[in-house]
Design an enzyme around this catalytic site. Structure first.
Site, PDB file in Angstrom:
ATOM      1  N   ASP A 281     -37.484 -14.397 -75.171  1.00 21.62           N
ATOM      2  CA  ASP A 281     -37.701 -13.338 -74.182  1.00 21.62           C
ATOM      3  C   ASP A 281     -38.514 -12.183 -74.754  1.00 21.62           C
ATOM      4  O   ASP A 281     -38.618 -11.993 -75.960  1.00 21.62           O
ATOM      5  CB  ASP A 281     -36.346 -12.807 -73.685  1.00 21.62           C
ATOM      6  CG  ASP A 281     -35.497 -12.299 -74.822  1.00 21.62           C
ATOM      7  OD1 ASP A 281     -35.524 -12.919 -75.912  1.00 21.62           O
ATOM      8  OD2 ASP A 281     -34.803 -11.284 -74.648  1.00 21.62           O
ATOM      9  N   GLU A 282     -39.123 -11.442 -73.859  1.00 23.54           N
ATOM     10  CA  GLU A 282     -39.686 -10.129 -74.137  1.00 23.54           C
ATOM     11  C   GLU A 282     -40.682 -10.092 -75.302  1.00 23.54           C
ATOM     12  O   GLU A 282     -40.558  -9.288 -76.222  1.00 23.54           O
ATOM     13  CB  GLU A 282     -38.568  -9.115 -74.407  1.00 23.54           C
ATOM     14  CG  GLU A 282     -37.641  -8.939 -73.198  1.00 23.54           C
ATOM     15  CD  GLU A 282     -36.580  -7.880 -73.445  1.00 23.54           C
ATOM     16  OE1 GLU A 282     -36.276  -7.134 -72.497  1.00 23.54           O
ATOM     17  OE2 GLU A 282     -36.051  -7.801 -74.569  1.00 23.54           O
TER      18      GLU A 282
END
Lengths: 677, 677
Positions: free
Chosen positions: A321-322
């Site tokens: 993620d991210e």
């Protein structure tokens, strides 16, 4: 013990109860079940659970079953304060017999048969299940059913046939942002068992810390953890501890972003040159593994090899993620690689990385699981997705043949009301028939930017039980938030007896904040406020770092004020019956306490910084409560409220409580003021 | 932080304080020292203890010193809620420097140099000592000095030169009557360190349990412990844990009486034939080792050999108390032996046994220590006595050249007021000059007939700190009970931050007792009562056994009610100022709460057995408080009290509260009623 039959969402449910208001009495102490069992029929009478309580085992011998019996005995001893015999007895004369037809594996698998049947008669009880895993779920129910009545501790006569709605009912514990010692992890596992959660998702590595010993790459934990990491022996012990409770342990090594702590010891893994330091701030950061170099994958192959040997679960969480792509954009070699391989953006580059890592994980015999972003890669069907986005994201994955679990609405660290978690269902709307089995369940998440070992339980319990119920109980039974709240207080007490420190840590932390003022002076304010929800604390304090103390009022109070919730119900009743003296008193009484709180706390606010920041909130609360009293008086007498402008200003001012708090009583008071004549 | 200079027993003492009533404010949260240091001079200003707090070490390297630094950092983190760096730093820039001139031994010896000097300036602090043991004492002081003030957590500028009055400052922990798990023992050691106690007297074997693994005679723990025993590895870990905190571990194997649990596995050791079962009742029992058979001494030689190897302390406790001689009198062979050896009674026979056992202990290189009765034997001068009788018994022993420690007035399980423990001094009156050094000190005792792991801390803390002060501080400083009480509340909070569960366990146990009534309904009664003192609980419940639950109100409330003590002071003030409105209100307010408590609790008493037994006490309290209010009103107005006979009857009835409780407020109310017009 009096037995009360209640109709909950169309299912007849019985609870051991002590008064007319069972399941509806805030602060009540009656037994309560959470999660609700799938099917339950009640009878007459009860089985005493006194000092002579014994457990017998039947079916093939299984060490996990012996441990389960021991866990139940410990749990009942802690709950009742009785000294119970510590070991299972042989023969049929035992109070409770645990019967299995098979032996459980060393660690639980992802789709175990967790069903059980619990039968209680006045002379004995039995729990039967396929293996110790179903027994583990049954003893959790049995322990919740034990309640104190006129003849002492007892379980009501009942027959329960129970099984979970979803096979994956997890709790994500982030130990990177703030490290959680082994004892804290094991306590969390105890409490997971009590509410039938079955997956500990151990978020072991992130920018702020790499928390597990690597013998292959020792600089990962040596330089990336400030000395706060789990040895491999400790990891094995935690896995055993969880397995004894029918709980899987899924490790997460988040990559290619969220890896700053890895890069302290191994800067060559990044696309930009080091040196790197452990990240102390919260947020999304630039450092990321370099997806363009073969050495990265060679490193990951060895690390994944080591960690998949350590963690027996078939799933291996690779995060994903991210990634903001900034480092990749700033690196000419990476840009050249992207051009050469026709990758149009950094998301495409990450997809390539994910595809490579998935292949490594698969080569080590595991299924990869990752956050929504990994679906950007070219993923085989055995890869599962965990959604921080929404159920729609799971639907998209399911349509592509991927199993998924939902986390988006279950972030316990965001301080939402329990009812908001409860209202969210993991099953996407309008999922085509036949795909339901790809929705494995969900996970409550405890991201630890603002959680310490001290206040962890205040954030997790009892609210994780609400998510646990959502994931275990039939959907038709989990639609009624009011009925859920009515059980939550009793569940909270039960969890405290199972080891949760949400009450004791809260009390100790309030005492620390109160300091010389004394807790009594702080309580009116403490009971009227809640921490800011969502990411508003972060927005107010972008300077907060890992070492920022979590010792303030905002860190000590529960996400949801029980007093404020009761007040809200009282206001609702009063608005329907404004002339009723009792209804007025029920609104008036707590408002008086809140209105006077500042006279107790105010004189002490200069004493310490912990109190100083409460000067504003305390004064605002007094004015807000005054406004509520004036409005209630106006509604009761029918005479116009004095100083409407001033009252409305008090309500408006209270919108910003200060000290990263919000007034939990604000909506109800605002409503009073709004409708007052 | 405001600094207040107080004169305590002629010694100028400074405390970090927050109000005019520092050291005198019940429930106050100011820092407080207990034990008081021997010499202390104060300055101006303070040293902040914020997130940048660091510790440096100086002098020869010593692992114990590193652990001490770690303990302090953990302790300060827990107290302040700050995240402090976990390891000592190198160099001179640290906030606190710990300097030793020598290296401590693996385990502490009986007469270590425990002195230390603590200097705090606004820019840094230092603790210097001969070894890590003195450092350990200094960090305990430093931790207590940390308090929260206007600028945050800080230590006042101060210079302390400190050393103990007595070298032996112990805590006897009875783990036979109720087993205490390793975690509980280690928590107890943490708290001992916090108040400078330095000997854990581990009462490991008694009629109700033999609690340590014996590899030589495994049936001792296998058949004598219900499975609740310490492995030898656990014992070694506890000894290390204690040594890291400068604390000795002295094991006790009580003999020849108090040995029923030994005889379950080895009945041949008794003079009467078996079989024997673990004793479940409390009291003094007949079974005893047979002192007339050589096999007994052969067994003891091997057991003492094993246990003296396991426990490194030079002292080995052989018990020796409470042999009733009944088994010996009933055994013809023993009687014949006594006749043959000219032993006139069983005491003489026991003296012979003690002499033999002492020789065995000496042969294994240890000094024997035992209870008063061992002085009946022919003891060499290196044998020490522990007195359950009185200081006079120590004097007698000292006159015969024996060292001694006092326990008689320090039985914490007897629920005496802290002031009663505090008034007792180990030094016998009129001890001839030169013998003082034979009075080694004393031990607080936690006999566990009515202590469980759950309520242990409620009985021990903070009251053991009072005994600790008596044994550490100069005698001239420990004469003022009122000054002691004024510090005790702050010490209680400090101990809670150091891990004591006296507050949290008390709250959880009250919640269990309250059950459906809710804690608020129980609090008025709970705060007005205390457990019966001395052995009156045993007298009322001779049927109590090891498994009798310790979950009642009597088990949950502290030995001494703080509210009742405050009420007593308020009554004293009111009697001196009966016309004063404030003085009347201070008496009236708590009486009103107690008078109304039964209206809250009464409706629930049928709900559970835990509540049912409180129906009588609750009703009696209401009448007692009513009588107090009537008397106060009469004293205030000067008008005769209405219904004197009824009031006096309420006072008389309250003498027997019921439920093994006593009304802590009774003396003050009785006084009001007595002097009322």
């Amino acid at each position: 013990m009096r037995l009360t039959t209640l109709l909950v969402s169309g299912v007849t449910l019985m609870a051991a109860s002590f008064g007319p208001a069972a399941y509806a009495q805030p602060g009540g102490r009656q037994a309560a079940l959470m999660p609700l069992p799938a099917a339950m029929t009640t009878g007459t009478g009860q089985l005493l659970v006194d000092g002579g309580f014994t457990v017998a085992l039947a079916g093939p011998a299984d060490p996990h079953l012996e441990v389960a019996a021991h866990i139940l005995i410990q749990r009942l001893g802690a709950k009742t304060g009785q000294f119970l015999a510590g070991a299972p007895v042989a023969g049929v004369k035992a109070t409770l017999t645990l019967t299995v037809t098979g032996v459980s594996a060393t660690v639980p698998a992802p789709r175990e048969d967790e069903s059980y049947t619990l039968k209680v008669t006045p002379t004995g009880a039995s729990i039967t299940a396929a293996t110790s895993i179903g027994i583990n779920r049954g003893i959790a129910t049995f322990a919740q059913l034990v309640a104190n009545g006129p003849q002492g501790w007892a379980v009501p006569v009942v027959t329960i046939h129970d099984q979970p709605r979803f096979p994956w009912r997890g709790l994500l514990l982030d130990v990177s942002r703030h490290f959680m010692p082994v004892a804290t992890v094991e306590r969390t596992i105890d409490l997971m068992q009590a509410v039938k959660l079955n997956v500990l998702h151990w978020h072991l590595a992130d920018n702020q810390g790499f928390r597990v010993e690597s013998k292959v790459f020792p600089k990962l934990h040596q330089l990336g953890s400030d000395g706060d990491f789990y040895t491999q022996d400790q990891v094995r012990a935690v896995i055993r501890y969880a397995a004894d409770r029918g709980i899987r342990v899924v490790p997460e090594f988040d990559m290619p972003g969220h890896t700053t702590a890895w890069l302290v010891g191994y800067p060559e893994l990044a696309s930009q040159p080091g040196p790197f330091a452990i990240e102390r701030h919260w947020g999304v950061f630039d450092p990321a593994l370099d997806p363009t170099r073969e050495e990265t994958y060679q490193f990951l192959d060895r690390l994944v090899g080591e960690m998949t040997s350590l963690f027996p679960d078939p799933y291996f969480h690779i995060g994903g993620d991210e990634v903001n792509g900034e480092q990749w954009k700033a690196t000419p070699a990476v840009q050249a690689y992207m051009t050469a391989h026709g990758l149009k953006d950094t998301a495409a580059l990450q997809a390539l990385f994910t595809t490579r890592v998935q292949a490594i994980v698969a080569a080590h015999g595991k299924h990869a699981i990752g956050w929504d972003e990994i679906m950007d890669g070219d993923m085989p069907k055995d890869v599962a997705v965990q959604s921080w986005r929404d159920a729609e994201s799971l639907k998209k994955a399911a349509l592509a043949g991927h199993a998924g679990i939902l986390s988006a609405p279950y972030y316990l660290d965001l301080n939402w009301p329990a009812g908001r978690h409860y209202a969210a269902d993991p099953m996407p709307d309008n999922l085509p028939a036949g795909l339901e089995s790809l929705i494995l369940g969900g996970e409550a998440c405890a991201w630890s930017e603002r959680l310490s070992p001290e206040n962890l339980d205040i954030r997790l319990w009892p609210r994780a039980a609400v998510v646990a119920e959502k994931l275990w109980s039939p959907r038709a039974m989990t639609g009624d938030g009011a009925a859920m709240y009515a059980r939550l207080d009793a569940v909270a007490r039960d969890l405290a007896s199972a080891g949760s420190r949400h009450e004791s840590a809260g009390a100790a932390m309030l005492a620390r904040v109160a300091g010389p003022a004394g807790v009594d002076a702080l309580l009116p304010l403490a009971q009227a406020v809640q921490p800011l929800q969502d990411y508003r604390r972060s927005a107010l304090r972008p300077d907060a770092v890992q070492s920022t103390p979590l010792n303030r009022l905002v860190d000590a109070v529960p996400a949801e004020s029980g007093q404020a919730r009761a007040f809200g119900l009282a206001v609702e009743h009063f608005l329907a019956n404004p002339k009723d003296v009792q209804a007025r008193a029920a609104v008036w009484r707590p408002l008086m306490v809140w209105a006077q709180g500042d006279t107790l706390l105010g004189p002490h606010v200069a004493a310490t910084p912990l109190l100083a920041e409460l000067a504003g909130p305390s004064a605002k609360l007094a004015r807000l409560a005054d406004a509520g009293m004036a409005a209630a008086e106006a509604l009761h007498t029918g005479k116009p409220m004095v100083d409407r402008a001033g009252r409305e200003k008090a309500v408006a001012d209270a919108a910003d409580a200060g000290a990263e708090l919000e007034f939990a009583i604000l909506p109800a008071v605002a409503r009073l003021v709004k409708v007052a004549p």
